[in-house]
Design an enzyme around this catalytic site. Structure first.
Site, PDB file in Angstrom:
ATOM      1  N   MET A 103      -0.091   1.256   5.163  1.00 13.88           N
ATOM      2  CA  MET A 103      -0.829   1.627   6.356  1.00 13.88           C
ATOM      3  C   MET A 103      -1.996   0.668   6.563  1.00 13.88           C
ATOM      4  SD  MET A 103      -2.578   5.283   7.228  1.00 13.88           S
ATOM      5  CE  MET A 103      -3.364   5.611   8.801  1.00 13.88           C
ATOM      6  N   HIS A 128      -2.561  -1.026  -3.429  1.00 14.13           N
ATOM      7  CA  HIS A 128      -3.694  -0.116  -3.260  1.00 14.13           C
ATOM      8  C   HIS A 128      -3.476   1.119  -4.131  1.00 14.13           C
ATOM      9  CE1 HIS A 128      -4.331  -1.921   1.025  1.00 14.13           C
ATOM     10  NE2 HIS A 128      -4.888  -2.669   0.089  1.00 14.13           N
ATOM     11  N   SER A 138       0.858  -1.187   0.000  1.00 17.51           N
ATOM     12  CA  SER A 138       0.000   0.000   0.000  1.00 17.51           C
ATOM     13  C   SER A 138       0.894   1.237   0.000  1.00 17.51           C
ATOM     14  CB  SER A 138      -0.949  -0.025   1.202  1.00 17.51           C
ATOM     15  OG  SER A 138      -1.878   1.034   1.131  1.00 17.51           O
ATOM     16  N   THR A 139       0.782   2.095   1.011  1.00 21.35           N
ATOM     17  CA  THR A 139       1.551   3.341   1.044  1.00 21.35           C
ATOM     18  C   THR A 139       3.048   3.061   0.940  1.00 21.35           C
ATOM     19  OG1 THR A 139      -0.140   4.237   2.520  1.00 21.35           O
ATOM     20  CG2 THR A 139       1.912   5.477   2.311  1.00 21.35           C
ATOM     21  N   ASP A 179      -4.632  -4.510   5.993  1.00 23.35           N
ATOM     22  CA  ASP A 179      -5.078  -5.334   4.872  1.00 23.35           C
ATOM     23  C   ASP A 179      -3.967  -6.300   4.465  1.00 23.35           C
ATOM     24  OD1 ASP A 179      -6.810  -6.235   2.843  1.00 23.35           O
ATOM     25  OD2 ASP A 179      -5.898  -4.890   1.380  1.00 23.35           O
TER      26      ASP A 179
END
Length: 360
Positions: free
Chosen positions: A301, A208, A182-183, A304
């Site tokens: 973050m 993401h 993600s991030t 997930d």
């Protein structure tokens, strides 16, 4: 960082500056310390008070957003959220921004932007909060709806491993790798995939990212890597030398066709407030690949992917998490480690080699 998150907004549209300011100032934990029409004005203000997060447009007068981003990352790395148009040229520039260290994207249309931002206010706030948690040292360039959505688990899209016929389908020699990020994941994925040889096991990835950006992100990686990288299509086979990236706005799951693996790209509800969801991909890998899979969770973050990786681990998959020392945000890996889902915790520059060893 302690106290409220200090934010600088840099956008040549007065409507965007006003809308984003109003959205952020409704949050008690966020303080907008300034709003500038271009990076030159912004720099003057920032010398007096440096922000924790910058919300940045790309196309602006006097200095474009990409030039400003690269300047910030080379001189004083600071988390940046890109607020970009979905126009094709803007999408290309956004990919460059992610490669240069931006940690999140807020997409905006060219028309109706005020209403769009208001409707997406929760996404704007969450992007700023995620950026504020980023490890600024990891951002520097390195050499080659308003109400929160219900929090659903992967069960809303795919039943757990062992429920149904998946267990009886595990007898195959085909190997694969599943990666969730993600991030900060755009840079992490580039670092890993550029080290993959053309003979590497097939790779399935959830990063993401909003719709339309995943295709361009895949194209960029494809131009840099020895393996082929592209956005997944429903029914694509998972084969050696190919990495498939889940399209933004869709879930991607592993499936079996005889002795071969393929992917299913499907609609569905937000899982852990994400679509695509890493948990959905990992659960399908546990169900249909088991010990033939390698699961990797990297910077991001939230949580997930943590439970899905635990399911892969329990099904016999080799599992790897990125070490905190190299994560932009040590959220997803941390939660996976806490659940006992991880065999090995490694810094980013050791993950590719570990994948290759585990997937032979």
């Amino acid at each position: 960082m302690s106290g409220r998150i200090k934010v600088m907004i840099v956008d040549d549209s007065a409507v965007v500056r006003q809308s984003v300011r109003q959205i952020l100032e409704r949050e008690p934990g966020i303080e907008v310390i300034g709003a500038a029409s271009d990076p030159v004005f912004a720099l003057g203000h920032m010398q007096r008070q440096w922000p924790d997060v910058i919300v940045l447009d790309i196309e602006m007068p006097r200095m474009d957003g990409l030039t400003f981003l690269k300047k910030i990352m080379s001189e004083r790395p600071t988390p940046v959220v890109i607020c970009s148009s979905l126009a094709e040229s803007g999408a290309s520039a956004t990919m460059q921004a992610l490669a240069s260290g931006a940690v999140a994207i807020i997409t905006k249309p060219k028309l109706g932007v005020k209403q769009f931002l208001e409707d997406s206010s929760n996404d704007v706030v969450q992007a700023v909060k995620a950026a504020a948690r980023a490890n600024a040292r990891r951002l520097a360039p390195r050499a080659p709806s308003a109400a929160p959505a219900p929090r659903l688990s992967a069960e809303a899209v795919i039943s757990a491993a062992g429920l149904g016929s998946g267990a009886s389908m595990l007898r195959t020699t085909e190997r694969l790798v599943a990666i969730g990020t993600s991030t900060g994941g755009t840079q992490a994925l580039e670092a890993v995939l550029r080290r993959m040889p053309a003979t590497a096991a097939g790779i399935v990835i959830v990063q993401h990212m909003p719709e339309r950006f995943t295709a361009m992100f895949a194209e960029r990686l494809n131009s840099l890597c020895e393996i082929e990288v592209r956005e997944a299509r429903h029914g694509d086979r998972v084969i050696p030398g190919l990495a498939l990236i889940a399209p933004g706005g869709k879930h991607m799951m592993l499936a079996r066709s005889g002795a071969q693996y393929r992917v299913e790209v499907v609609d569905g509800p937000l899982i852990n407030r994400h679509r695509p969801s890493v948990d959905v991909l990992f659960r399908s890998c546990a169900k249909f690949a088991g010990k033939n899979a390698v699961g990797v969770i990297m910077t991001g973050m939230g949580d997930d992917g943590a439970r899905g990786l635990k399911e892969m681990h329990d099904a016999g998959s080799a599992t790897i998490a990125e070490d905190e020392s190299t994560c932009v945000v040590f959220g997803m890996p941390k939660e996976a480690i806490r659940l006992g889902a991880v065999d090995r915790v490694l810094p980013l520059d050791e993950i590719a080699a570990a994948i290759l060893r585990a997937s032979v």
